[in-house]
Design an enzyme around this catalytic site. Sequence first.
Site, PDB file in Angstrom:
ATOM      1  N   LYS A  22       1.019  -1.230  -0.062  1.00  0.00           N
ATOM      2  CA  LYS A  22      -0.101   0.017   0.085  1.00  0.00           C
ATOM      3  C   LYS A  22       0.903   1.457  -0.209  1.00  0.00           C
ATOM      4  O   LYS A  22       0.674   2.295  -0.629  1.00  0.00           O
ATOM      5  CB  LYS A  22      -0.907   0.089   1.336  1.00  0.00           C
ATOM      6  CG  LYS A  22      -1.392   1.384   1.570  1.00  0.00           C
ATOM      7  CD  LYS A  22      -2.224   1.319   2.662  1.00  0.00           C
ATOM      8  CE  LYS A  22      -1.926   1.549   3.965  1.00  0.00           C
ATOM      9  NZ  LYS A  22      -1.394   2.896   4.336  1.00  0.00           N
ATOM     10  N   ASN A  23       1.958   1.252   0.774  1.00  0.00           N
ATOM     11  CA  ASN A  23       2.527   2.445   1.206  1.00  0.00           C
ATOM     12  C   ASN A  23       3.699   2.860  -0.127  1.00  0.00           C
ATOM     13  O   ASN A  23       4.342   3.919  -0.199  1.00  0.00           O
ATOM     14  CB  ASN A  23       3.448   2.381   2.342  1.00  0.00           C
ATOM     15  CG  ASN A  23       2.598   2.562   3.605  1.00  0.00           C
ATOM     16  OD1 ASN A  23       1.221   2.900   3.471  1.00  0.00           O
ATOM     17  ND2 ASN A  23       3.075   2.280   4.993  1.00  0.00           N
ATOM     18  N   CYS A 116      -5.212  12.445  12.930  1.00  0.00           N
ATOM     19  CA  CYS A 116      -5.900  11.157  12.542  1.00  0.00           C
ATOM     20  C   CYS A 116      -5.918  10.303  13.703  1.00  0.00           C
ATOM     21  O   CYS A 116      -5.519  10.690  14.867  1.00  0.00           O
ATOM     22  CB  CYS A 116      -5.179  10.380  11.150  1.00  0.00           C
ATOM     23  SG  CYS A 116      -3.593   9.673  11.995  1.00  0.00           S
ATOM     24  N   ARG A 121      -0.551  14.794  13.069  1.00  0.00           N
ATOM     25  CA  ARG A 121      -0.033  14.187  11.871  1.00  0.00           C
ATOM     26  C   ARG A 121       0.536  15.679  11.196  1.00  0.00           C
ATOM     27  O   ARG A 121       0.012  16.049  10.354  1.00  0.00           O
ATOM     28  CB  ARG A 121      -0.785  13.396  11.053  1.00  0.00           C
ATOM     29  CG  ARG A 121      -1.191  11.995  11.320  1.00  0.00           C
ATOM     30  CD  ARG A 121       0.086  10.964  11.806  1.00  0.00           C
ATOM     31  NE  ARG A 121       0.245  10.349  10.430  1.00  0.00           N
ATOM     32  CZ  ARG A 121       0.049   9.311   9.897  1.00  0.00           C
ATOM     33  NH1 ARG A 121      -0.988   8.527  10.291  1.00  0.00           N
ATOM     34  NH2 ARG A 121       0.676   9.063   8.768  1.00  0.00           N
ATOM     35  N   ASP A 306       4.186   0.194  11.991  1.00  0.00           N
ATOM     36  CA  ASP A 306       2.933  -0.523  11.530  1.00  0.00           C
ATOM     37  C   ASP A 306       3.275  -1.962  11.847  1.00  0.00           C
ATOM     38  O   ASP A 306       1.765  -2.407  11.809  1.00  0.00           O
ATOM     39  CB  ASP A 306       2.996  -0.202   9.910  1.00  0.00           C
ATOM     40  CG  ASP A 306       2.796   0.917   9.521  1.00  0.00           C
ATOM     41  OD1 ASP A 306       2.583   1.914  10.252  1.00  0.00           O
ATOM     42  OD2 ASP A 306       3.094   1.391   8.212  1.00  0.00           O
ATOM     43  N   ARG A 398      -8.586  -0.355   4.295  1.00  0.00           N
ATOM     44  CA  ARG A 398      -7.620   0.441   3.763  1.00  0.00           C
ATOM     45  C   ARG A 398      -6.102  -0.039   3.399  1.00  0.00           C
ATOM     46  O   ARG A 398      -5.391   0.412   2.620  1.00  0.00           O
ATOM     47  CB  ARG A 398      -7.138   1.677   4.867  1.00  0.00           C
ATOM     48  CG  ARG A 398      -8.419   2.635   5.220  1.00  0.00           C
ATOM     49  CD  ARG A 398      -8.077   3.681   6.270  1.00  0.00           C
ATOM     50  NE  ARG A 398      -6.719   4.016   5.771  1.00  0.00           N
ATOM     51  CZ  ARG A 398      -5.611   4.290   6.775  1.00  0.00           C
ATOM     52  NH1 ARG A 398      -6.035   4.489   7.954  1.00  0.00           N
ATOM     53  NH2 ARG A 398      -4.563   4.821   6.219  1.00  0.00           N
TER      54      ARG A 398
HETATM   55  C1  UD1 Z   1       4.323   6.494   6.484  1.00  0.00           C
HETATM   56  C2  UD1 Z   1       3.546   5.367   6.207  1.00  0.00           C
HETATM   57  C3  UD1 Z   1       2.878   4.827   7.643  1.00  0.00           C
HETATM   58  C4  UD1 Z   1       3.991   4.653   8.652  1.00  0.00           C
HETATM   59  C5  UD1 Z   1       4.831   5.978   8.704  1.00  0.00           C
HETATM   60  C6  UD1 Z   1       5.956   5.612   9.657  1.00  0.00           C
HETATM   61  C7  UD1 Z   1       2.428   5.712   4.178  1.00  0.00           C
HETATM   62  C8  UD1 Z   1       1.435   6.066   3.523  1.00  0.00           C
HETATM   63  N1  UD1 Z   1       2.401   6.038   5.307  1.00  0.00           N
HETATM   64  O1  UD1 Z   1       3.489   7.626   7.001  1.00  0.00           O
HETATM   65  O2  UD1 Z   1       2.099   3.784   7.375  1.00  0.00           O
HETATM   66  O3  UD1 Z   1       3.181   4.176   9.866  1.00  0.00           O
HETATM   67  O4  UD1 Z   1       5.439   6.206   7.426  1.00  0.00           O
HETATM   68  O5  UD1 Z   1       6.847   4.679   9.060  1.00  0.00           O
HETATM   69  O6  UD1 Z   1       3.488   5.632   3.537  1.00  0.00           O
HETATM   70  N2  UD1 Z   1       6.182  14.082  11.468  1.00  0.00           N
HETATM   71  C9  UD1 Z   1       6.761  15.375  11.838  1.00  0.00           C
HETATM   72  N3  UD1 Z   1       6.296  16.396  10.763  1.00  0.00           N
HETATM   73  C10 UD1 Z   1       6.163  15.893   9.502  1.00  0.00           C
HETATM   74  C11 UD1 Z   1       6.212  14.705   8.967  1.00  0.00           C
HETATM   75  C12 UD1 Z   1       6.246  13.793  10.097  1.00  0.00           C
HETATM   76  O7  UD1 Z   1       6.562  15.815  12.983  1.00  0.00           O
HETATM   77  O8  UD1 Z   1       6.280  16.948   8.516  1.00  0.00           O
HETATM   78  C13 UD1 Z   1       6.258  13.055  12.464  1.00  0.00           C
HETATM   79  C14 UD1 Z   1       4.887  12.283  12.329  1.00  0.00           C
HETATM   80  O9  UD1 Z   1       4.075  13.155  13.271  1.00  0.00           O
HETATM   81  C15 UD1 Z   1       5.518  11.166  12.985  1.00  0.00           C
HETATM   82  C16 UD1 Z   1       6.793  10.788  12.379  1.00  0.00           C
HETATM   83  O10 UD1 Z   1       7.296  12.074  11.886  1.00  0.00           O
HETATM   84  O11 UD1 Z   1       5.409  11.130  14.501  1.00  0.00           O
HETATM   85  C17 UD1 Z   1       6.935   9.845  11.235  1.00  0.00           C
HETATM   86  O12 UD1 Z   1       6.116  10.085  10.278  1.00  0.00           O
HETATM   87  P1  UD1 Z   1       6.246   9.758   8.670  1.00  0.00           P
HETATM   88  O13 UD1 Z   1       7.762   9.115   8.563  1.00  0.00           O
HETATM   89  O14 UD1 Z   1       6.238  11.380   8.082  1.00  0.00           O
HETATM   90  O15 UD1 Z   1       4.950   9.022   8.290  1.00  0.00           O
HETATM   91  P2  UD1 Z   1       3.903   9.297   7.198  1.00  0.00           P
HETATM   92  O16 UD1 Z   1       4.707   9.417   5.828  1.00  0.00           O
HETATM   93  O17 UD1 Z   1       2.910  10.084   7.495  1.00  0.00           O
END
Ligand code: UD1
Length: 417
Positions: A22-23, A116, A121, A306, A398
Amino acid sequence: MAKLLITGGRKLSGEVKVQGSKNSTLPILAATLLCEDESVLYNCPKLSDVDASIRILRYLGCKAQRSDNTLIVDTSNITKSDIPHDLMREMRSSIIFLGVLIARCGRAKMSLPGGCELGPRPIDLHLSALRQMGIEITEQHGELECVVNDFIKPSKIALSFPSVGATENVMLTAVKAKGTTIITNAAREPEITDLADFLNSCGARITGAGESTIVIEGVSKLHGCCHSIIPDRIVAATLMSAIAATSSSVTLDGVILSHLCALIPVFEQAGCELSYKEGKLSVSAPYKLRSPKLIRTMPYPGFPTDAQAPIMAMTCKSNGLTVFVENIFESRYKHVDELNRLGANIKVEGKVAVVDGVKHLSGANVQALDLRGGAALIVAALSAQGQTEILGLPYLERGYEDFEVVLESLGADIKKI
Ligand code: UD1
């Protein structure tokens, strides 16, 4: 309202193919917008999040057509550069369209994703990196508006945390920058490498994906390509947890072993025997699992957040204590109360959860409150005595393609009603 009925205690056996990731599929679908051409994606899972991405592509004016697990996307003509609120709300990861719209149209408008079920997020890392690349961004009344003045500036982007989404958004913008962009402390997840492989097949020049420093040389044009999505390592981990929790022996087909590097030792500590040959991973679990001692979620190549919930479900009946430390998301223990309803003994304090293995779990009525938490309930229900009813199936849909059909084919007593 649909629900799953599972009667636990059946052993699983046989062989099953692991679905596509999915990711990987979500950012690659967004990336097709950069091609201005037709792309063919194989091994795309049938999931509601993938359908939500297709709806966004169609809204923007693209053509998308599915034949089983193959998606053909034609992005030669697009008519819009905004994503309306209702489409954004369907899936938090639609923020991944930000970079591609900027790179394709020179502008993008969408609502801020907000929090979420996993907690807040933020997208501050995405936005500060894009600003560094010369994108003008205004945030007003929950709306995000981005405009490229002149051109996308090549930059040196040092991420303060290796965010998966921020790394992807920067890559997707930088492929069209005028010059070379360097991302340091980039996310190293296999899905980042899959995205880079797709983009490179379309004519991009990206090196270093899968490592901490990614170098992206901007190009003026990309073309379509055919690409096969990598297997879903989290679905593999969930199936492995179900096999272990039910003391079963099953072969998973279509596994990339290196993607499971942080998971393999956990199953070995639990007493499972694993053997791998040519993309097939055989998992054979003992009658009684041993408790892995400490599981700390980390960015890749560390233990994936995950997989925390399904593996926690596996440890509920193992012999001893397992300590989990959730370092990535704030609210990622929502499954704990539901697992305790099934008879587990789990205590949570902040980001730490302690599982004290019990002799038996027993069926109850429970509710999935997020995607991976829902998967954890299935794993626990398969190993519980009696019948479990699971609500909240839209979360599961999902990320897991026809999961009840997959488990039934392995011998589980599971029905969707
Ligand atoms: C992706 C995955 C999700 C997985 C996560 C961590 C997809 C669609 N989703 O989510 O399944 O659980 O990686 O492996 O690929 N953060 C900030 N600021 C930002 C961005 C992130 O503080 O601008 C923090 C988030 O709140 C979280 C951490 O960084 O605590 C990790 O987030 P991130 O790696 O960005 O996860 P996603 O890309 O949202």
